[in-house]
Design a protein around this motif. Sequence first.
Motif, PDB file in Angstrom:
ATOM      1  N   SER A   3       0.636  -9.825   3.906  1.00  0.00           N
ATOM      2  CA  SER A   3      -0.367  -9.250   3.037  1.00  0.00           C
ATOM      3  C   SER A   3      -0.638 -10.237   1.921  1.00  0.00           C
ATOM      4  O   SER A   3      -0.106 -11.332   1.910  1.00  0.00           O
ATOM      5  CB  SER A   3       0.115  -7.896   2.498  1.00  0.00           C
ATOM      6  OG  SER A   3      -0.963  -7.182   1.967  1.00  0.00           O
ATOM      7  N   THR A   4      -1.440  -9.857   0.946  1.00  0.00           N
ATOM      8  CA  THR A   4      -1.869 -10.828  -0.042  1.00  0.00           C
ATOM      9  C   THR A   4      -2.162 -10.161  -1.375  1.00  0.00           C
ATOM     10  O   THR A   4      -2.275  -8.954  -1.455  1.00  0.00           O
ATOM     11  CB  THR A   4      -3.120 -11.584   0.443  1.00  0.00           C
ATOM     12  OG1 THR A   4      -3.455 -12.582  -0.500  1.00  0.00           O
ATOM     13  CG2 THR A   4      -4.292 -10.670   0.632  1.00  0.00           C
ATOM     14  N   GLU A   5      -2.266 -10.956  -2.429  1.00  0.00           N
ATOM     15  CA  GLU A   5      -2.472 -10.455  -3.783  1.00  0.00           C
ATOM     16  C   GLU A   5      -3.859 -10.823  -4.266  1.00  0.00           C
ATOM     17  O   GLU A   5      -4.058 -11.857  -4.858  1.00  0.00           O
ATOM     18  CB  GLU A   5      -1.428 -11.089  -4.715  1.00  0.00           C
ATOM     19  CG  GLU A   5      -0.009 -10.694  -4.401  1.00  0.00           C
ATOM     20  CD  GLU A   5       0.278  -9.258  -4.743  1.00  0.00           C
ATOM     21  OE1 GLU A   5      -0.579  -8.606  -5.357  1.00  0.00           O
ATOM     22  OE2 GLU A   5       1.349  -8.773  -4.390  1.00  0.00           O
ATOM     23  N   LEU A   6      -4.856  -9.979  -4.003  1.00  0.00           N
ATOM     24  CA  LEU A   6      -6.193 -10.363  -4.386  1.00  0.00           C
ATOM     25  C   LEU A   6      -7.055  -9.239  -4.958  1.00  0.00           C
ATOM     26  O   LEU A   6      -8.253  -9.292  -4.834  1.00  0.00           O
ATOM     27  CB  LEU A   6      -6.918 -10.986  -3.174  1.00  0.00           C
ATOM     28  CG  LEU A   6      -6.291 -12.291  -2.695  1.00  0.00           C
ATOM     29  CD1 LEU A   6      -6.878 -12.700  -1.368  1.00  0.00           C
ATOM     30  CD2 LEU A   6      -6.487 -13.394  -3.712  1.00  0.00           C
ATOM     31  N   PRO A   7      -6.498  -8.205  -5.573  1.00  0.00           N
ATOM     32  CA  PRO A   7      -7.367  -7.207  -6.178  1.00  0.00           C
ATOM     33  C   PRO A   7      -7.867  -7.683  -7.529  1.00  0.00           C
ATOM     34  O   PRO A   7      -7.218  -8.499  -8.195  1.00  0.00           O
ATOM     35  CB  PRO A   7      -6.444  -5.993  -6.334  1.00  0.00           C
ATOM     36  CG  PRO A   7      -5.100  -6.585  -6.516  1.00  0.00           C
ATOM     37  CD  PRO A   7      -5.082  -7.847  -5.685  1.00  0.00           C
ATOM     38  N   LEU A  56       1.010   8.425  -1.320  1.00  0.00           N
ATOM     39  CA  LEU A  56       1.859   7.264  -1.574  1.00  0.00           C
ATOM     40  C   LEU A  56       1.399   6.119  -0.687  1.00  0.00           C
ATOM     41  O   LEU A  56       1.162   6.303   0.510  1.00  0.00           O
ATOM     42  CB  LEU A  56       3.328   7.584  -1.294  1.00  0.00           C
ATOM     43  CG  LEU A  56       4.313   6.446  -1.616  1.00  0.00           C
ATOM     44  CD1 LEU A  56       4.387   6.212  -3.125  1.00  0.00           C
ATOM     45  CD2 LEU A  56       5.709   6.759  -1.077  1.00  0.00           C
ATOM     46  N   PHE A  57       1.295   4.906  -1.266  1.00  0.00           N
ATOM     47  CA  PHE A  57       0.782   3.731  -0.594  1.00  0.00           C
ATOM     48  C   PHE A  57       1.898   2.684  -0.495  1.00  0.00           C
ATOM     49  O   PHE A  57       2.543   2.360  -1.493  1.00  0.00           O
ATOM     50  CB  PHE A  57      -0.407   3.156  -1.356  1.00  0.00           C
ATOM     51  CG  PHE A  57      -1.560   4.114  -1.522  1.00  0.00           C
ATOM     52  CD1 PHE A  57      -2.663   4.049  -0.682  1.00  0.00           C
ATOM     53  CD2 PHE A  57      -1.552   5.077  -2.524  1.00  0.00           C
ATOM     54  CE1 PHE A  57      -3.734   4.925  -0.834  1.00  0.00           C
ATOM     55  CE2 PHE A  57      -2.608   5.958  -2.687  1.00  0.00           C
ATOM     56  CZ  PHE A  57      -3.703   5.881  -1.841  1.00  0.00           C
ATOM     57  N   VAL A  58       2.085   2.112   0.710  1.00  0.00           N
ATOM     58  CA  VAL A  58       3.172   1.155   0.964  1.00  0.00           C
ATOM     59  C   VAL A  58       2.577  -0.157   1.489  1.00  0.00           C
ATOM     60  O   VAL A  58       1.896  -0.170   2.513  1.00  0.00           O
ATOM     61  CB  VAL A  58       4.179   1.719   1.982  1.00  0.00           C
ATOM     62  CG1 VAL A  58       5.372   0.769   2.122  1.00  0.00           C
ATOM     63  CG2 VAL A  58       4.657   3.114   1.568  1.00  0.00           C
ATOM     64  N   HIS A  59       2.856  -1.256   0.801  1.00  0.00           N
ATOM     65  CA  HIS A  59       2.245  -2.557   1.105  1.00  0.00           C
ATOM     66  C   HIS A  59       2.953  -3.275   2.242  1.00  0.00           C
ATOM     67  O   HIS A  59       3.973  -2.831   2.770  1.00  0.00           O
ATOM     68  CB  HIS A  59       2.249  -3.435  -0.148  1.00  0.00           C
ATOM     69  CG  HIS A  59       3.631  -3.777  -0.632  1.00  0.00           C
ATOM     70  ND1 HIS A  59       4.390  -4.779  -0.060  1.00  0.00           N
ATOM     71  CD2 HIS A  59       4.394  -3.255  -1.629  1.00  0.00           C
ATOM     72  CE1 HIS A  59       5.545  -4.866  -0.683  1.00  0.00           C
ATOM     73  NE2 HIS A  59       5.591  -3.947  -1.630  1.00  0.00           N
ATOM     74  N   ASN A  67      -2.105  -4.342  -3.807  1.00  0.00           N
ATOM     75  CA  ASN A  67      -2.966  -4.381  -2.629  1.00  0.00           C
ATOM     76  C   ASN A  67      -3.750  -3.088  -2.435  1.00  0.00           C
ATOM     77  O   ASN A  67      -4.725  -3.065  -1.674  1.00  0.00           O
ATOM     78  CB  ASN A  67      -2.137  -4.654  -1.377  1.00  0.00           C
ATOM     79  CG  ASN A  67      -1.459  -6.013  -1.380  1.00  0.00           C
ATOM     80  OD1 ASN A  67      -0.457  -6.207  -0.709  1.00  0.00           O
ATOM     81  ND2 ASN A  67      -1.976  -6.961  -2.143  1.00  0.00           N
ATOM     82  N   TRP A  68      -3.310  -2.012  -3.087  1.00  0.00           N
ATOM     83  CA  TRP A  68      -3.935  -0.699  -2.904  1.00  0.00           C
ATOM     84  C   TRP A  68      -4.824  -0.291  -4.081  1.00  0.00           C
ATOM     85  O   TRP A  68      -5.373   0.818  -4.078  1.00  0.00           O
ATOM     86  CB  TRP A  68      -2.852   0.360  -2.703  1.00  0.00           C
ATOM     87  CG  TRP A  68      -2.024   0.131  -1.492  1.00  0.00           C
ATOM     88  CD1 TRP A  68      -0.763  -0.400  -1.429  1.00  0.00           C
ATOM     89  CD2 TRP A  68      -2.386   0.425  -0.133  1.00  0.00           C
ATOM     90  NE1 TRP A  68      -0.322  -0.453  -0.133  1.00  0.00           N
ATOM     91  CE2 TRP A  68      -1.295   0.051   0.684  1.00  0.00           C
ATOM     92  CE3 TRP A  68      -3.526   0.981   0.463  1.00  0.00           C
ATOM     93  CZ2 TRP A  68      -1.316   0.207   2.068  1.00  0.00           C
ATOM     94  CZ3 TRP A  68      -3.537   1.128   1.844  1.00  0.00           C
ATOM     95  CH2 TRP A  68      -2.450   0.750   2.635  1.00  0.00           C
ATOM     96  N   ALA A 298      -7.865  -4.428   5.580  1.00  0.00           N
ATOM     97  CA  ALA A 298      -9.155  -3.730   5.505  1.00  0.00           C
ATOM     98  C   ALA A 298      -9.272  -2.891   4.247  1.00  0.00           C
ATOM     99  O   ALA A 298     -10.370  -2.702   3.713  1.00  0.00           O
ATOM    100  CB  ALA A 298      -9.345  -2.853   6.744  1.00  0.00           C
ATOM    101  N   MET A 299      -8.156  -2.381   3.731  1.00  0.00           N
ATOM    102  CA  MET A 299      -8.218  -1.540   2.523  1.00  0.00           C
ATOM    103  C   MET A 299      -8.588  -2.353   1.286  1.00  0.00           C
ATOM    104  O   MET A 299      -9.037  -1.802   0.282  1.00  0.00           O
ATOM    105  CB  MET A 299      -6.909  -0.788   2.317  1.00  0.00           C
ATOM    106  CG  MET A 299      -5.763  -1.604   1.781  1.00  0.00           C
ATOM    107  SD  MET A 299      -5.069  -2.741   2.999  1.00  0.00           S
ATOM    108  CE  MET A 299      -3.624  -3.346   2.093  1.00  0.00           C
ATOM    109  N   MET A 300      -8.420  -3.682   1.362  1.00  0.00           N
ATOM    110  CA  MET A 300      -8.831  -4.555   0.278  1.00  0.00           C
ATOM    111  C   MET A 300     -10.232  -5.105   0.509  1.00  0.00           C
ATOM    112  O   MET A 300     -10.995  -5.302  -0.429  1.00  0.00           O
ATOM    113  CB  MET A 300      -7.834  -5.712   0.140  1.00  0.00           C
ATOM    114  CG  MET A 300      -6.416  -5.268  -0.184  1.00  0.00           C
ATOM    115  SD  MET A 300      -5.210  -6.611  -0.102  1.00  0.00           S
ATOM    116  CE  MET A 300      -5.642  -7.566  -1.561  1.00  0.00           C
TER     117      MET A 300
END
Length: 331
Positions: A3-7, A56-59, A67-68, A298-300
């Motif tokens: 995954s990635t850090e882009l929000p 609850l959201f899990v990365h 990410n969420w 896709a959620m990002m």
Amino acid sequence: MSSTELPGVRSTTELSSQVGAVRVAEGERLRTVALPGLELAVRSRPPLSAGLPPALFVHGLGGSSQNWSDLMARLAGTVDGEALDLPGFGWSPPPADRDYSVTAFARAVIRHLDAAGRGPVHLFGNSLGGAVSTRVAAVRPDLVRTLTLVSPALPELRVQRSAVPTALLAVPGVAALFNRLTQGLSAEQRTRGVTELCYGDPSRVTPEGFRNAVEEMERRMALPYFWEAMTRSSRGIVDAYTLGGQHGLWRQAQRVLAPSLLVYGGRDQLVSYRMAHKAAAAYRGSRLLCVPEAGHVAMMEYPEVVATAFRELLNDTGTGESDRNTEDGRG
């Protein structure tokens, strides 16, 4: 499996467990939850109205609760959302027992939900978080109201070539080799590589989001346990892939009772798009959303599309009501 850090993020706050400023999106809050042998950073967004059901959201591997952020913002009128940083990722320190297995991560999610008394929740998972959430839903169905999985990391017979480096991190000594081979790369170069791997269209990342991601990459690479968390978590995924019987992830997928939404990206380089229909057959009564232009997150990339599909799941299954509302006669 990454995954990635882009929000996009704006305001900042402090956590006592680590040095430096942590970014939170406008309207979000970040707190630390202390459990025996475990400390979890939990990101939350106050719901737009009282009595909304909890979520609850899990990365995924290498990601964090950030990410969420975009999806949580779009669902603030639908659920009371929280996203946690798995142990060793984001702003959560390593677990005391240094156990980074899928089972240990699932246990951390369950312990958090039991301690908070928030279940049953609408549970979301991406990549590694999808495997973790599947295990939670299989072994503790009382905690899960619905299950939404974005590119879940489930065993594949033919792993995509672009996912091989992540899997190789599980091999002893490879992480140290990767570290030596990539020492000359700047945080910007590393971030750009992650973006190109995880996004179907990297141009969707805003300049501000990219700058913030570079800053976060610099912070995380400086953590003394960065490679340990990545290596042992990768090993945990590989181990989970090899488990058979009732502990196998595909078998546990078949045990999930909650209504499920499966989201796959047509340009995903880490979890094969061809696995979508196999997954839809495994999760009983599930619905499948394929986003042709999306990659691994896709959620990002398309949070509005995922949010719409989730609301349709709630409407069609009647799972959008809060248990408290029903008990109080307001549902």
